[in-house]
Design an enzyme around this catalytic site. Structure first.
Site, mmCIF file in Angstrom:
data_model
loop_
_atom_site.group_PDB
_atom_site.id
_atom_site.type_symbol
_atom_site.label_atom_id
_atom_site.label_comp_id
_atom_site.label_asym_id
_atom_site.label_seq_id
_atom_site.Cartn_x
_atom_site.Cartn_y
_atom_site.Cartn_z
ATOM 1 N N GLU A 194 -1.197 -0.506 11.126
ATOM 2 C CA GLU A 194 -1.501 0.758 10.457
ATOM 3 C C GLU A 194 -1.860 1.804 11.507
ATOM 4 O O GLU A 194 -2.378 1.494 12.576
ATOM 5 C CB GLU A 194 -2.675 0.536 9.496
ATOM 6 N N LYS A 215 0.519 3.419 0.377
ATOM 7 C CA LYS A 215 -0.654 2.584 0.133
ATOM 8 C C LYS A 215 -1.307 2.917 -1.211
ATOM 9 O O LYS A 215 -1.644 4.066 -1.486
ATOM 10 C CB LYS A 215 -1.647 2.783 1.279
ATOM 11 N N CYS A 235 -3.214 -2.723 4.847
ATOM 12 C CA CYS A 235 -4.636 -2.882 5.114
ATOM 13 C C CYS A 235 -5.496 -3.225 3.894
ATOM 14 O O CYS A 235 -5.541 -4.366 3.467
ATOM 15 C CB CYS A 235 -5.162 -1.628 5.814
#
Length: 339
Positions: free
Chosen positions: A73, A145, A186
């Site tokens: 990321e 995300k 993440c």
């Protein structure tokens, strides 16, 4: 072993067909074994410096026979001031991402670039976007995300990713020469439902988790969560990580790893804070072997069709699944189902 004979109603026969498809799915276009690499790096607030690191690692990985390289990321930029990355955010066809597309093309390598600052819906927000590029330099897929990091980390600091980032709303899986890939980023790692969806609805075989875990949360949960996602989905997990101090305010845990479908760590760097990459050969036949010997997809598909009280018996006979259900109750469930 002889099977008892009985009449199978159309709804039950249809359910059995769905179950067979779930068990037999495989990515026919994917090579059985592929060498993949997972990067560990310390990005800073300098686009050119970060690109130089990514370029060097990509060329070294190509020399090592890697066909698919995964970056963490925020690989291209980590700012030190609030809102700094929003000002640099670009569309995926902008010059920053096109530079990485050229790198993939020059190296004849697929790249997973997790956590790119994509221009958002307004001037105050960006998307945190996982971008997948093929060996010709074409953007094959992207995932925004979904789960944003709004957390008060114990003994550390308060994070509010949603201040400058807009959440995505679409689950993404894509076919590749290395199997069917499930894209995440993440903090998504803490939400197992997303990974269940990627496995059981989208048939993912390899889960990508580019990350920048904090030092505190990484020490407590990083490897545990990754191995859990691998075990419960019976997928490979490739988790590229940011590592070390990026600036005075931010430090990442590191420890880039690759995990097999049994939950075993098969590759990691010897130093969780160093810059470099680890390599492993992933074998899709191992995915199928684990899933065949422990067919959790059968039970998962069953739960999509009927609640526990409907089930009378579940027999496993020579790999065949026979569902003995109360006919009327099951038919009512079947008719109301959108599946």
């Amino acid at each position: 072993m002889a099977l008892a004979s009985f009449a199978v109603s159309p709804p039950i026969a249809a359910c059995a067909a769905v179950l067979r498809r779930a068990m037999s799915f495989s990515s026919v276009s994917a090579a059985s074994q592929t060498r993949v690499g997972v990067v560990q790096m310390t990005s800073v607030g300098d686009l050119d410096a970060n690109y130089a690191t990514c370029s060097r690692l990509t060329k070294e990985a190509a020399a090592a026979g890697v066909k698919f390289l995964c970056f963490p990321e925020v690989f291209s930029f980590i700012g030190s001031k609030d809102g700094e990355s929003v000002k640099l955010a670009e569309p995926l066809d902008g010059p920053i991402m096109q530079r990485y597309c050229s790198l993939a093309n020059e190296s004849s390598m697929w790249l997973s670039l997790g956590g790119f600052q994509e221009r958002g819906p307004d001037d105050s927000h960006q998307y945190n976007t996982h971008v997948l590029i093929d060996e010709s330099g074409k953007v094959r897929s992207s995932y925004r995300k979904i789960h944003l990091f709004d957390v008060d980390v114990p003994g550390n600091m308060v994070y509010k990713e949603s201040r400058f980032t807009t959440a995505g709303d679409t689950v993404v899986a894509v076919d590749s020469p290395f199997g069917r890939l499930g894209l995440t980023v993440c903090y998504d790692l803490r939400f197992p439902e997303l990974y269940q969806c990627l496995r059981f609805k989208h048939q993912a075989q390899v889960l990508l988790v580019p990350s920048a875990f904090t030092k505190v949360t990484g020490e407590a949960h990083w490897e545990i969560l990754l191995r859990a996602r691998a075990i419960e989905t019976q997928c490979y997990v490739i988790a590229a990580a940011q590592a070390g101090k990026h600036n005075e305010k931010r430090e990442s845990y590191g420890d880039s790893i690759i995990i097999d479908p049994w939950g075993t760590v098969i590759a990691r760097l010897p130093d969780r804070l160093s810059t470099g990459f680890a390599v492993a050969d992933i074998d899709l036949s191992k995915v199928e072997a684990v899933r065949t010997k422990m067919p959790i997809s059968v039970v998962m598909m069953y739960h999509l069709f009927a609640p526990v009280q409907v089930l009378q018996k579940l027999h496993f006979c020579n790999g065949l699944i026979i569902l003995c259900l109360q006919h009327r109750k099951f038919e009512s469930i079947w008719k109301s189902s959108s599946l």
